[in-house]
Design a protein around this motif. Structure first.
Motif, short mmCIF file in Angstrom:
data_model
loop_
_atom_site.label_atom_id
_atom_site.label_comp_id
_atom_site.label_asym_id
_atom_site.label_seq_id
_atom_site.Cartn_x
_atom_site.Cartn_y
_atom_site.Cartn_z
N GLY A 1 14.15 -15.55 -59.54
CA GLY A 1 12.97 -14.70 -59.53
C GLY A 1 12.30 -14.56 -58.18
N LEU A 2 13.06 -14.67 -57.10
CA LEU A 2 12.50 -14.61 -55.76
C LEU A 2 12.61 -13.20 -55.18
CD1 LEU A 2 14.07 -17.92 -54.39
CD2 LEU A 2 11.68 -17.57 -55.06
N ASP A 3 11.73 -12.88 -54.25
CA ASP A 3 11.79 -11.63 -53.52
C ASP A 3 12.89 -11.75 -52.47
OD1 ASP A 3 11.46 -9.47 -51.79
OD2 ASP A 3 9.27 -9.59 -51.78
N PRO A 4 13.92 -10.92 -52.50
CA PRO A 4 15.01 -11.06 -51.53
C PRO A 4 14.56 -10.93 -50.07
CG PRO A 4 15.67 -9.61 -53.32
CD PRO A 4 14.21 -9.86 -53.49
N LEU A 5 13.46 -10.23 -49.83
CA LEU A 5 13.01 -10.00 -48.46
C LEU A 5 11.89 -10.92 -48.02
CD1 LEU A 5 13.07 -6.09 -48.42
CD2 LEU A 5 14.87 -7.69 -47.75
N ALA A 6 11.38 -11.75 -48.91
CA ALA A 6 10.26 -12.63 -48.55
C ALA A 6 10.22 -13.82 -49.50
CB ALA A 6 8.95 -11.86 -48.60
N HIS A 7 10.97 -14.86 -49.17
CA HIS A 7 11.03 -16.01 -50.09
C HIS A 7 11.12 -17.34 -49.35
CE1 HIS A 7 15.41 -16.42 -49.41
NE2 HIS A 7 15.42 -15.11 -49.41
N ILE A 8 10.56 -17.40 -48.15
CA ILE A 8 10.68 -18.65 -47.39
C ILE A 8 9.33 -19.33 -47.19
CG2 ILE A 8 12.77 -17.92 -46.20
CD1 ILE A 8 11.09 -17.32 -43.74
N GLU A 9 8.32 -18.94 -47.97
CA GLU A 9 7.02 -19.56 -47.83
C GLU A 9 7.10 -21.05 -48.12
OE1 GLU A 9 7.65 -16.98 -49.66
OE2 GLU A 9 6.50 -15.28 -48.87
N GLN A 10 6.39 -21.83 -47.30
CA GLN A 10 6.45 -23.28 -47.44
C GLN A 10 5.64 -23.79 -48.62
OE1 GLN A 10 8.22 -25.37 -45.50
NE2 GLN A 10 9.00 -23.79 -44.13
N THR B 1 19.10 -12.62 -47.57
CA THR B 1 18.62 -11.52 -48.41
C THR B 1 19.47 -11.27 -49.65
OG1 THR B 1 19.86 -9.92 -47.09
CG2 THR B 1 17.58 -10.35 -46.43
N ASP B 2 20.63 -11.91 -49.74
CA ASP B 2 21.50 -11.66 -50.88
C ASP B 2 21.19 -12.64 -52.00
OD1 ASP B 2 23.40 -10.97 -52.69
OD2 ASP B 2 25.14 -11.44 -51.43
N LEU B 3 20.35 -12.19 -52.92
CA LEU B 3 20.01 -12.99 -54.09
C LEU B 3 20.57 -12.34 -55.34
CD1 LEU B 3 16.28 -13.89 -53.29
CD2 LEU B 3 18.37 -15.01 -52.51
N SER B 4 21.77 -11.78 -55.24
CA SER B 4 22.36 -11.01 -56.34
C SER B 4 23.23 -11.82 -57.28
CB SER B 4 23.21 -9.87 -55.76
OG SER B 4 24.33 -10.38 -55.04
N MET B 5 23.49 -13.08 -56.94
CA MET B 5 24.46 -13.86 -57.71
C MET B 5 23.75 -14.99 -58.45
SD MET B 5 27.65 -13.78 -55.02
CE MET B 5 27.74 -12.44 -53.85
N VAL B 6 24.02 -16.24 -58.10
CA VAL B 6 23.35 -17.37 -58.73
C VAL B 6 21.84 -17.27 -58.54
CG1 VAL B 6 23.15 -19.88 -58.75
CG2 VAL B 6 25.38 -18.82 -58.36
N SER B 7 21.41 -16.92 -57.35
CA SER B 7 19.98 -16.87 -57.03
C SER B 7 19.24 -15.76 -57.74
CB SER B 7 19.79 -16.71 -55.52
OG SER B 7 20.29 -17.83 -54.82
N ALA B 8 19.96 -14.85 -58.40
CA ALA B 8 19.29 -13.81 -59.18
C ALA B 8 18.44 -14.41 -60.29
CB ALA B 8 20.32 -12.85 -59.76
N ALA B 9 18.77 -15.63 -60.69
CA ALA B 9 18.03 -16.29 -61.77
C ALA B 9 16.71 -16.89 -61.31
CB ALA B 9 18.90 -17.39 -62.38
#
Length: 258
Positions: A177-186, A167-175
Motif C-alpha cells: 500500500g505504498l506510494d511508488p513515487l514517495a515511500h521513503i519517509e523515516q 519506483t517498481d512496486l508492482s510485484m510483491v510490494s504491491a501488497a
C-alpha cells in the motif's frame, strides 16, 4: 497458472530467523535486473575504501545505448557522478547507468562479489543488451531466493540507501500500500527496500520489509509461460502473507506456488 510456471520463494524474519514462507528456495531461475545489486554492492565497497570516489561517469560511445528501464537515456546531461548513477539503478533500474558503471569498474570484479556473497550461484552474467546474440550470455542474471534472502539479512547500508526510492512496486510490494513515487519517509511504520527484475517470462522481487521495527528479508522469483497477470497476483499474495506475518506473527496464508 500453467504447470510450466517455476518459483523460487523465501521470506525470513531477520530477528528470529523464522521462515515465513518457502518454496524451492535454492532453485536458480532467470532474475533479469535483480543482480544489478551485485554491481551496487561493489560500488558501495569501493566507496567504503575511498569516499572521495565520485568522478563523473560519462555517457560515451563505447557504451551501447539500451532501451527499456531507466531515465538517463531521456536526459540531456552527458555525465553523472558514480553515486547518481547508482541512485538511478536503485530507483528505476536504469540500464544505461548500469552499463556506464560496468564499463567503469568491469564485470569481473562484480562477478567476484557475486561469488563471495551468493553461495547458491546467483550471478550477474553480462551488461544489459537490447539484443542477445548467440555468443552473448543467454540471460542478464540468474538467482535463487535463498541467496537474496541471505543478502538482505545483512545488507550493505549504502545499497539500501540507493534502493530506498525504487519506483517498481508492482510485484510483491504491491501488497504494502505504498506510494511508488514517495515511500521513503523515516517516520512511517512500514518501509521497504527492494529490487525487481522484469523480462519476457520473468518476474522477480527481492528485498527487505520493515513493519514497526520487525523485518523480513524476502525473495520471490518466477519464470513462467503465458499471461503475466496471474503471476503478479500470486506475487502480491505472497506480499500480503509476509506483511501479515510481520504484523501479527501469523505466517498462515496461501500455500507454495504451483
Amino acid at each position: 497458472m500453467s504447470s510450466r510456471t517455476e518459483w523460487s520463494i523465501l521470506a525470513v524474519d531477520t530477528g528470529s530467523g523464522e521462515t515465513l514462507v518457502e518454496s524451492a528456495p535454492d532453485l536458480l531461475l532467470p532474475t533479469a535486473s535483480v543482480a544489478k545489486i551485485f554491481l551496487l554492492h561493489h560500488l558501495a565497497e569501493l566507496l567504503d575504501e575511498d569516499p572521495s570516489l565520485g568522478e563523473l561517469m560519462l555517457r560515451k560511445d563505447s557504451v551501447a545505448p539500451v532501451a527499456d528501464s531507466g531515465l538517463w537515456q531521456y536526459l540531456d546531461v552527458p555525465a553523472l557522478t558514480m553515486n547518481d548513477c547508482a541512485r538511478l539503478v536503485g530507483a528505476v533500474s536504469d540500464n544505461l547507468a548500469t552499463n556506464v558503471l560496468l564499463d567503469h569498474v568491469g564485470l569481473a570484479p562484480v562477478q567476484a562479489v557475486a561469488r563471495r556473497l551468493a553461495a547458491g550461484g546467483s550471478m550477474l552474467n553480462d551488461s544489459v543488451r537490447d539484443v542477445r546474440r548467440p555468443e552473448d550470455p543467454p540471460m542478464l542474471s540468474i538467482g535463487c531466493a535463498a541467496d537474496w534472502v541471505a543478502y538482505f539479512r545483512t545488507p550493505h547500508p549504502t545499497v539500501l540507501s540507493w534502493l530506498a526510492p525504487s519506483t517498481d512496486l508492482s510485484m510483491v510490494s504491491a501488497a504494502f500500500g505504498l506510494d511508488p513515487l514517495a515511500h521513503i519517509e523515516q517516520d512511517t511504520d512500514l518501509r521497504v527496500w527492494s529490487k525487481t527484475g522484469t523480462d519476457d517470462g520473468v518476474r522477480a522481487e527481492v528485498g527487505l520489509l520493515d513493519v514497526g521495527g520487525r523485518q523480513a528479508a524476502y525473495a520471490v522469483i518466477c519464470r513462467f509461460q503465458g499471461e503475466v497477470i496471474p503471476v503478479l497476483a500470486q506475487m502480491r499474495a505472497y506480499g500480503t502473507l509476509i506483511l501479515d506475518a510481520l504484523q501479527d506473527g501469523d505466517a498462515s496464508g496461501p500455500g507454495p506456488a504451483r
